[in-house]
Design a protein around this motif. Structure first.
Motif, PDB file in Angstrom:
ATOM      1  N   UNK A   1       0.816  -1.213   0.000  1.00 31.84           N
ATOM      2  CA  UNK A   1       0.000   0.000   0.000  1.00 31.84           C
ATOM      3  C   UNK A   1       0.846   1.258   0.000  1.00 31.84           C
ATOM      4  N   UNK A   2       1.952   1.227   0.735  1.00 28.22           N
ATOM      5  CA  UNK A   2       2.838   2.386   0.859  1.00 28.22           C
ATOM      6  C   UNK A   2       4.287   1.960   0.640  1.00 28.22           C
ATOM      7  N   UNK A   3       5.099   2.911   0.170  1.00 22.83           N
ATOM      8  CA  UNK A   3       6.506   2.613  -0.060  1.00 22.83           C
ATOM      9  C   UNK A   3       7.315   2.642   1.222  1.00 22.83           C
ATOM     10  N   UNK A   4       6.854   3.407   2.214  1.00 25.55           N
ATOM     11  CA  UNK A   4       7.602   3.555   3.450  1.00 25.55           C
ATOM     12  C   UNK A   4       6.685   4.085   4.536  1.00 25.55           C
ATOM     13  N   UNK A   5       7.194   4.069   5.783  1.00 31.27           N
ATOM     14  CA  UNK A   5       6.444   4.659   6.891  1.00 31.27           C
ATOM     15  C   UNK A   5       6.234   6.160   6.665  1.00 31.27           C
ATOM     16  N   UNK A   6       7.195   6.814   6.055  1.00 33.51           N
ATOM     17  CA  UNK A   6       7.066   8.250   5.797  1.00 33.51           C
ATOM     18  C   UNK A   6       5.894   8.520   4.858  1.00 33.51           C
ATOM     19  N   UNK A   7       5.703   7.647   3.884  1.00 30.64           N
ATOM     20  CA  UNK A   7       4.583   7.830   2.967  1.00 30.64           C
ATOM     21  C   UNK A   7       3.241   7.643   3.677  1.00 30.64           C
ATOM     22  N   UNK A   8       3.202   6.782   4.695  1.00 28.61           N
ATOM     23  CA  UNK A   8       1.975   6.637   5.486  1.00 28.61           C
ATOM     24  C   UNK A   8       1.701   7.947   6.218  1.00 28.61           C
ATOM     25  N   UNK A   9       2.737   8.502   6.834  1.00 33.24           N
ATOM     26  CA  UNK A   9       2.572   9.730   7.603  1.00 33.24           C
ATOM     27  C   UNK A   9       2.169  10.911   6.720  1.00 33.24           C
TER      28      UNK A   9
ATOM     29  N   UNK B   1      11.954  16.276   5.006  1.00 34.44           N
ATOM     30  CA  UNK B   1      12.802  16.151   3.814  1.00 34.44           C
ATOM     31  C   UNK B   1      12.127  15.268   2.765  1.00 34.44           C
ATOM     32  N   UNK B   2      11.484  14.192   3.209  1.00 33.16           N
ATOM     33  CA  UNK B   2      10.751  13.303   2.305  1.00 33.16           C
ATOM     34  C   UNK B   2       9.609  14.072   1.639  1.00 33.16           C
ATOM     35  N   UNK B   3       8.937  14.906   2.423  1.00 36.49           N
ATOM     36  CA  UNK B   3       7.840  15.720   1.901  1.00 36.49           C
ATOM     37  C   UNK B   3       8.335  16.713   0.850  1.00 36.49           C
ATOM     38  N   UNK B   4       9.457  17.368   1.114  1.00 32.78           N
ATOM     39  CA  UNK B   4       9.984  18.348   0.166  1.00 32.78           C
ATOM     40  C   UNK B   4      10.396  17.683  -1.147  1.00 32.78           C
ATOM     41  N   UNK B   5      10.951  16.478  -1.059  1.00 33.47           N
ATOM     42  CA  UNK B   5      11.302  15.748  -2.280  1.00 33.47           C
ATOM     43  C   UNK B   5      10.044  15.401  -3.072  1.00 33.47           C
TER      44      UNK B   5
END
Length: 218
Positions: free
Chosen positions: A60-68, A132-136
């Motif tokens: 469903x998601x690529x990473x925990x950051x993508x869930x957040x 940082x993940x969000x900015x990318x």
């Protein structure tokens, strides 16, 4: 609404189950991350909270950051849908983009999305790796928006082989939205997406004045 397409057509059962699992993961993640901090929540804890396997999570998601960051990602996914069908009138591209984003916010108002967005942004603000993940993500999305604009709209003014002008229009919209989001998140009296839309209108209205803001000596 889970279970229905924006057109109102009922989605197949398999798709509805997948969407329910996805939303359950997002809700559980935001609650756990808010209570304990992003780095203190393990994958096992998150999966156990929703009673799913890690395999299901990573389907469903690529990473925990993508869930957040799912509430923000969902917003811009719907924005891209709206932009694909937008009909330009010949006015400024920035105004068209603002209208598309406002229409997008109107579609996002159900099922507690606004509260999830608030939790997500607060979490991201205090978690450097997530921000940082969000900015990318924002940078990739900005490039994708420009591609849609160049494919669907005639924006010819003068030679612009690098697409500088449409990208700056997109960047200005993103900056205005970020300032609007900050204002909305910081105001506890604003609980729905309508307040965010009002903050966005104010921020976008300030863009032209910001470009000619005088810088006089004291």
């Amino acid at each position: 609404m889970i279970g229905a397409h924006p057109s109102g057509v009922q989605l197949p059962l398999r798709v509805r189950k997948k969407l329910r699992t996805r939303q359950a993961l997002v809700d559980a993640a935001l609650e756990l991350f808010t209570e304990r901090g992003f780095d203190s929540v393990t994958l096992d804890t998150l999966c156990d909270a929703v009673d799913v396997s890690k395999r299901t999570l990573f389907r469903t998601f690529s990473s925990e950051k993508d869930v957040a960051l799912a509430p923000v990602h969902d917003l811009w996914a719907v924005f891209m849908e709206e932009l694909e069908t937008a009909e330009p009138t010949g006015g400024p591209a920035f105004e068209l983009l603002e209208g598309v984003l406002l229409a997008t916010l109107g579609r996002m108002g159900a099922d507690g999305w606004a509260e999830r967005l608030r939790l997500s942004r607060r979490l991201s603000a205090r978690t450097p790796s997530t921000e940082a993940h969000h900015l990318a993500f924002c940078d990739r999305t900005g490039a994708a928006i420009v591609t849609v604009m160049q494919r669907g709209f005639d924006m010819t003014m003068q030679p612009d082989p690098y697409g500088l002008r449409p990208r700056l229009a997109v960047d200005l919209l993103a900056a205005a939205f970020r300032r609007a989001l900050e204002r909305w998140v910081a105001d506890p009296s604003e609980t729905g997406h309508e307040g965010l839309a009002d903050a966005l209108r104010d921020a976008c209205a300030a863009v032209p004045e910001s470009l000619v803001l005088p810088a006089r000596p004291h």
